[in-house]
Design a protein around this motif. Structure first.
Motif, mmCIF file in Angstrom:
data_model
loop_
_atom_site.group_PDB
_atom_site.id
_atom_site.type_symbol
_atom_site.label_atom_id
_atom_site.label_comp_id
_atom_site.label_asym_id
_atom_site.label_seq_id
_atom_site.Cartn_x
_atom_site.Cartn_y
_atom_site.Cartn_z
ATOM 1 N N CYS A 1 0.766 -1.006 -0.030
ATOM 2 C CA CYS A 1 -0.020 -0.021 0.045
ATOM 3 C C CYS A 1 0.800 1.200 -0.063
ATOM 4 N N ASP A 2 1.637 1.197 0.854
ATOM 5 C CA ASP A 2 2.715 2.360 0.838
ATOM 6 C C ASP A 2 3.451 2.545 -0.293
ATOM 7 N N LEU A 3 4.056 1.573 -0.699
ATOM 8 C CA LEU A 3 4.833 1.643 -1.926
ATOM 9 C C LEU A 3 3.962 2.126 -3.133
ATOM 10 N N LEU A 4 2.752 1.627 -3.204
ATOM 11 C CA LEU A 4 2.026 2.246 -4.371
ATOM 12 C C LEU A 4 1.858 3.721 -4.427
ATOM 13 N N SER A 5 1.684 4.056 -3.114
ATOM 14 C CA SER A 5 1.420 5.610 -2.885
ATOM 15 C C SER A 5 2.475 6.355 -3.452
ATOM 16 N N VAL A 6 3.778 5.933 -3.677
ATOM 17 C CA VAL A 6 4.908 6.674 -4.357
ATOM 18 C C VAL A 6 5.184 6.493 -5.767
ATOM 19 N N CYS A 7 4.406 5.582 -6.478
ATOM 20 C CA CYS A 7 4.514 5.122 -7.879
ATOM 21 C C CYS A 7 3.880 6.234 -8.750
ATOM 22 N N ALA A 8 4.393 6.367 -9.882
ATOM 23 C CA ALA A 8 3.815 7.338 -10.897
ATOM 24 C C ALA A 8 2.474 6.797 -11.199
ATOM 25 N N ALA A 9 2.181 5.415 -11.433
ATOM 26 C CA ALA A 9 1.133 4.541 -12.070
ATOM 27 C C ALA A 9 1.266 3.306 -11.827
ATOM 28 N N ALA A 10 0.065 2.400 -12.067
ATOM 29 C CA ALA A 10 0.329 1.104 -11.842
ATOM 30 C C ALA A 10 -0.622 0.440 -12.968
ATOM 31 N N VAL A 11 -0.326 -0.842 -13.379
ATOM 32 C CA VAL A 11 -0.938 -1.638 -14.375
ATOM 33 C C VAL A 11 -1.273 -3.067 -13.642
ATOM 34 N N SER A 12 -2.460 -3.404 -13.627
ATOM 35 C CA SER A 12 -2.779 -4.543 -12.722
ATOM 36 C C SER A 12 -3.881 -5.541 -13.345
ATOM 37 N N ASN A 13 -3.856 -6.592 -13.286
ATOM 38 C CA ASN A 13 -4.955 -7.601 -13.395
ATOM 39 C C ASN A 13 -6.053 -7.056 -12.748
ATOM 40 N N ASP A 14 -7.471 -7.422 -12.669
ATOM 41 C CA ASP A 14 -8.326 -7.520 -11.795
ATOM 42 C C ASP A 14 -8.079 -8.162 -10.449
ATOM 43 N N SER A 15 -7.618 -7.188 -9.490
ATOM 44 C CA SER A 15 -7.110 -7.938 -8.297
ATOM 45 C C SER A 15 -7.304 -6.991 -7.066
ATOM 46 N N GLY A 16 -7.284 -7.657 -5.953
ATOM 47 C CA GLY A 16 -7.186 -6.625 -4.840
ATOM 48 C C GLY A 16 -6.417 -5.480 -4.839
ATOM 49 N N LEU A 17 -5.196 -5.475 -5.329
ATOM 50 C CA LEU A 17 -3.988 -4.646 -5.338
ATOM 51 C C LEU A 17 -4.483 -3.449 -6.494
ATOM 52 N N MET A 18 -5.038 -4.066 -7.341
ATOM 53 C CA MET A 18 -5.826 -2.943 -8.321
ATOM 54 C C MET A 18 -6.557 -2.092 -7.577
ATOM 55 N N HIS A 19 -7.493 -2.430 -6.679
ATOM 56 C CA HIS A 19 -8.393 -1.672 -5.897
ATOM 57 C C HIS A 19 -7.602 -0.811 -4.954
ATOM 58 N N VAL A 20 -6.681 -1.417 -4.434
ATOM 59 C CA VAL A 20 -5.743 -0.543 -3.422
ATOM 60 C C VAL A 20 -5.094 0.792 -4.107
ATOM 61 N N ALA A 21 -4.603 0.481 -5.487
ATOM 62 C CA ALA A 21 -3.874 1.618 -6.099
ATOM 63 C C ALA A 21 -4.892 2.648 -6.504
ATOM 64 N N ALA A 22 -6.217 2.047 -6.964
ATOM 65 C CA ALA A 22 -7.362 3.071 -7.146
ATOM 66 C C ALA A 22 -7.703 3.944 -6.077
ATOM 67 N N ALA A 23 -7.749 3.453 -4.906
ATOM 68 C CA ALA A 23 -8.097 3.981 -3.439
ATOM 69 C C ALA A 23 -6.803 4.920 -3.273
ATOM 70 N N LEU A 24 -5.600 4.697 -3.664
ATOM 71 C CA LEU A 24 -4.740 5.689 -3.192
ATOM 72 C C LEU A 24 -4.595 6.796 -4.306
#
Length: 340
Positions: free
Chosen positions: A252-275
């Protein structure tokens, strides 16, 4: 002096669903100013709940998914009875998920009708799947009076990240700040029918490196084999395979400092969107109209073939074209970057 409303929410078992449940928590605060919300949930979800300011406390469910164990549920219910909850909202549709609020003697127990739990719930709602096609709408509807019938507004989940923790993690994991990072999330807990091909991820990562980015592959230890395959197929330096080296809170915290994310339909996709990160979400066997990433910064790639969504764990036709036919060039375009 009026005592604040106290609500126990029995949370879902999947990462993505737990993120979407934050929309319900937001609505409950609007409906009941000053409300105190506790969430009974799997142990793994407590770090996510800790990043939701609407939640007072996450309570670990001591049983795994599918376990009944009536004695443990009764003991947990009796221990929660002393908290004096005014209402319980049961998000899962199973009978066993409604047992703890009943054992706790919570006066109002709200949930959708399902699995013959008529005696366990006394504020029973009938689910109209056409009126509420999205999972998040169904969650939010349980926080509103039963008389509210149109599809409700669903506020965007917003997780709070710990940027200081992200800085420490980057140092521990040997991640530099010399290039912006784009996260790749190749896992899908539900099954391989939701996974974009590893060689497509490799081609995408090669293109991102050539355009001045570094690539962080994020996921659990279960995702390590596919992440290894992706990293081995990349030309260039700057790919960091972090699968299995981090906990959910770390991701969660690492995603918060990323420029963007590419994801399958997964839980981490929703985490990135919520960040509130730009996310390219890849859908194949699942339905983007049912569980989309809840962010205006999300771009969904979905071919909508005649055979999809099939909702199967394995492709019943053996080709997974619903995902394989989505090309890395399309992902780059969705990211706003030049194609290969």
């Amino acid at each position: 002096m009026t005592t604040a409303q106290q609500i126990l929410v029995v949370g879902p078992s999947w990462v993505g669903d737990m993120v979407m449940a934050q929309s319900l928590f937001m609505v409950l605060h609007t409906q009941h100013p000053g409300v105190c919300i506790d969430v009974l949930a799997p142990q793994w979800s407590l770090p996510i709940l800790a990043r939701m300011p609407q939640v007072r406390q996450g309570i670990a469910m001591p049983l795994g998914h599918g376990q009944l164990d009536l004695r443990t549920r009764w003991q947990l219910g009796r221990s929660l009875a002393a908290k004096g909850y005014d209402q319980a909202i049961v998000l899962p549709g199973s009978l066993k998920s409604a047992l703890v609020p009943w054992f706790a003697g919570i006066p109002t127990r709200t949930g959708f009708v399902g699995e013959m739990r008529y005696g366990l719930l006394n504020d029973r709602r009938r689910l109209d799947k056409q009126a509420l096609p999205m999972t998040v709408q169904r969650f939010v509807a349980l926080g509103l009076p039963a008389s509210v019938t149109p599809a409700p507004e669903t506020p965007q989940p917003r997780l709070l990240a710990n940027t200081d923790h992200a800085t420490r993690l980057k140092q521990q994991l040997g991640l530099s700040d010399d290039r912006p990072a784009i996260a790749l999330m190749p896992g899908a807990e539900y099954g391989p029918a939701k996974q974009w091909p590893a060689n497509h991820f490799s081609r995408l990562a090669t293109a991102l490196l050539a355009q001045g980015y570094q690539v962080w592959i994020l996921g659990s230890a279960k995702d390590r084999p596919v992440a290894d395959t992706i990293a081995q197929g990349v030309s260039g330096n700057g790919v960091h395979n972090l699968c299995g080296q981090t906990q959910l809170a770390d991701v969660c915290d690492l995603l918060s400092v990323c420029a963007a994310a590419v994801s399958n339909d997964s839980g981490l996709m929703h985490v990135a969107a919520a960040l509130d990160k730009p996310v390219v979400a890849l859908y194949g066997s699942s339905n983007p109209h049912h569980t989309p990433p809840l962010s205006p910064k999300a771009q969904i790639l979905y071919l909508g073939l005649d055979c999809s969504p099939c909702f199967k764990r394995q492709c019943p036709l053996g080709h997974t074209r619903c995902l394989a036919d989505i090309q890395p060039e399309q992902v780059l375009q969705a990211l706003g970057l030049p194609s290969l």
